[in-house]
Design a protein around this motif. Sequence first.
Motif, mmCIF file in Angstrom:
data_model
loop_
_atom_site.group_PDB
_atom_site.id
_atom_site.type_symbol
_atom_site.label_atom_id
_atom_site.label_comp_id
_atom_site.label_asym_id
_atom_site.label_seq_id
_atom_site.Cartn_x
_atom_site.Cartn_y
_atom_site.Cartn_z
ATOM 1 N N SER A 207 38.897 32.307 -17.423
ATOM 2 C CA SER A 207 39.124 31.874 -16.084
ATOM 3 C C SER A 207 40.283 30.880 -16.091
ATOM 4 C CB SER A 207 38.174 30.730 -15.589
ATOM 5 O OG SER A 207 37.287 32.179 -15.513
ATOM 6 N N MET A 208 41.914 30.756 -16.457
ATOM 7 C CA MET A 208 42.399 29.983 -16.515
ATOM 8 C C MET A 208 43.439 29.719 -15.587
ATOM 9 S SD MET A 208 43.783 28.457 -18.802
ATOM 10 C CE MET A 208 45.672 27.859 -18.108
ATOM 11 N N PRO A 209 42.825 31.029 -14.249
ATOM 12 C CA PRO A 209 43.375 30.385 -13.182
ATOM 13 C C PRO A 209 42.557 29.402 -12.542
ATOM 14 C CG PRO A 209 43.592 32.432 -13.184
ATOM 15 C CD PRO A 209 42.810 31.651 -14.387
ATOM 16 N N HIS A 210 41.942 29.145 -12.778
ATOM 17 C CA HIS A 210 41.071 27.846 -12.242
ATOM 18 C C HIS A 210 40.979 26.303 -12.795
ATOM 19 C CE1 HIS A 210 37.022 30.933 -10.951
ATOM 20 N NE2 HIS A 210 37.563 29.843 -9.474
ATOM 21 N N ILE A 211 41.855 26.050 -13.647
ATOM 22 C CA ILE A 211 42.342 25.249 -14.019
ATOM 23 C C ILE A 211 43.353 25.460 -14.551
ATOM 24 C CG2 ILE A 211 43.376 24.498 -16.329
ATOM 25 C CD1 ILE A 211 41.113 25.472 -18.614
ATOM 26 N N ARG A 212 44.383 26.098 -13.301
ATOM 27 C CA ARG A 212 46.192 26.024 -12.545
ATOM 28 C C ARG A 212 45.514 25.633 -11.681
ATOM 29 N NH1 ARG A 212 46.910 30.151 -15.563
ATOM 30 N NH2 ARG A 212 46.652 32.267 -14.295
ATOM 31 N N GLN A 283 43.828 30.933 -6.506
ATOM 32 C CA GLN A 283 42.631 31.056 -6.516
ATOM 33 C C GLN A 283 42.544 32.863 -7.339
ATOM 34 O OE1 GLN A 283 40.004 32.163 -3.292
ATOM 35 N NE2 GLN A 283 41.852 31.022 -2.243
ATOM 36 N N PRO A 284 41.631 33.135 -8.647
ATOM 37 C CA PRO A 284 41.255 34.561 -9.372
ATOM 38 C C PRO A 284 41.067 35.679 -8.488
ATOM 39 C CG PRO A 284 40.116 32.480 -9.706
ATOM 40 C CD PRO A 284 40.855 32.244 -8.342
ATOM 41 N N GLY A 285 40.769 35.426 -7.165
ATOM 42 C CA GLY A 285 40.502 36.618 -5.536
ATOM 43 C C GLY A 285 41.885 37.639 -5.629
#
Length: 438
Positions: A207-212, A283-285
């Motif tokens: 879930s790297m997008p959440h860290i970004r 957002q990952p979505g």
Amino acid sequence: MAPNPTHTALWPAPYASGAVDATVHVPGSKSVTNRALVLAALASEPGWLRRPLRSRDTLLMAGGLRAMGVEIEEGVGPDGTGEAWRVVPAGLRGPATVDVGNAGTVMRFLPPVATLADGPVRFDGDPRSYERPLNGVIDALRRLGARIDDDDRGALPMTVHGGGALDGGTVEVDASSSSQFVSALLLSAPRFNQGVEVRHTGATLPSMPHIRMTVDMLRAVGAQVDTPESGGEPNVWRVTPGALLGRDLTIEPDLSNAQPFLAAALITGGRVVIPDWPARTTQPGDRLREIFTEMGGSCELTEYGLVLTGSGAVHGIDVDLGEVGELTPGVAAVAALADSPSTLRGVAHLRLHETDRLAALTKEINELGGDVTETADGLHIRPRRLHGGVFHTYEDHRMATAGAIIGLAVDGVQIENVATTAKTLPDFPELWTGMLGA
């Protein structure tokens, strides 16, 4: 004890008799709302959150911050339009008790905040929250100078003995089980005396997008953050101590919660519009545009929003979802209805989510006649003719929406405890039946 009727009630998942054609206004992002609440609570001046998500997880976050002395006023925005929350920072204080429910963001983001409180803060939650990994945050905070009583469980319930400040500094953390361990430390770091340098030591980082997202939101309120992407060392993030600004922030729609509605267009060969889809987002979505195109749909991003049109065919996919694991239940549901097999990879960490999502998806799809097998890090799905039956949710919001997706194409699917969708997507049953024109 009598069974809870909201947990045992069965919701007949609506069957789509034709192509869906709808515009669906998806509520605000849980991930953005809960990060914004923490940053606003730690700011040096009041701020506004416009169009926040009102769901179980965000109300638990607001409740936890209120328990520690932060004022959060719910009403309309400063211009008199739209729902908005005004967050007024205050001296954080204990004694306080925080109910985390089963919200990963609350149980992981608020303990670092609690180290800054003047007094003890107890954390407790749903029984499932006791099983979710928290050791990454607990161990890291101890190394940064915090005192925490958890009876050496590395999990809830626990008490953080806030000392009004935290030294901070350099800390190693293995965040292979949850990227939230990194985000939790970064969000509060500007208020630590030395800031923080977080060094991730694990073999993988989901879930790297959440860290970004965390880094982008920190920078938007004035924090100085050095990251691997900005030329720093791999797997190292540094936050400099400093004051945070109060902002007037509009919350993006939750793109992961748009997934079932976009899937409906794909499965029925129809068309769904999601207004206000951002042109740029962490957002990952947002990855749904690529995934659902590969599975047979076509996406167009317009000034109004995202338009997904189904072709009438649904194709299998071989995809690594490691960075966007929360999309797995919905992708698995679509894959079970495809015309060829699918392999979903990179999501071993889903065994530690609201439930063991890999085991749950395998069991529930197979009980409807499917052919799903678990792999070491994901699922292999061979489409079969499915039949009706009960689809259990395990108090997991994304299991409920996955069952609803299957129910569009399979008559007689009943969702157990659809009310669990209130965790991030309030009024899901009404939005779903509204999409179908019911």
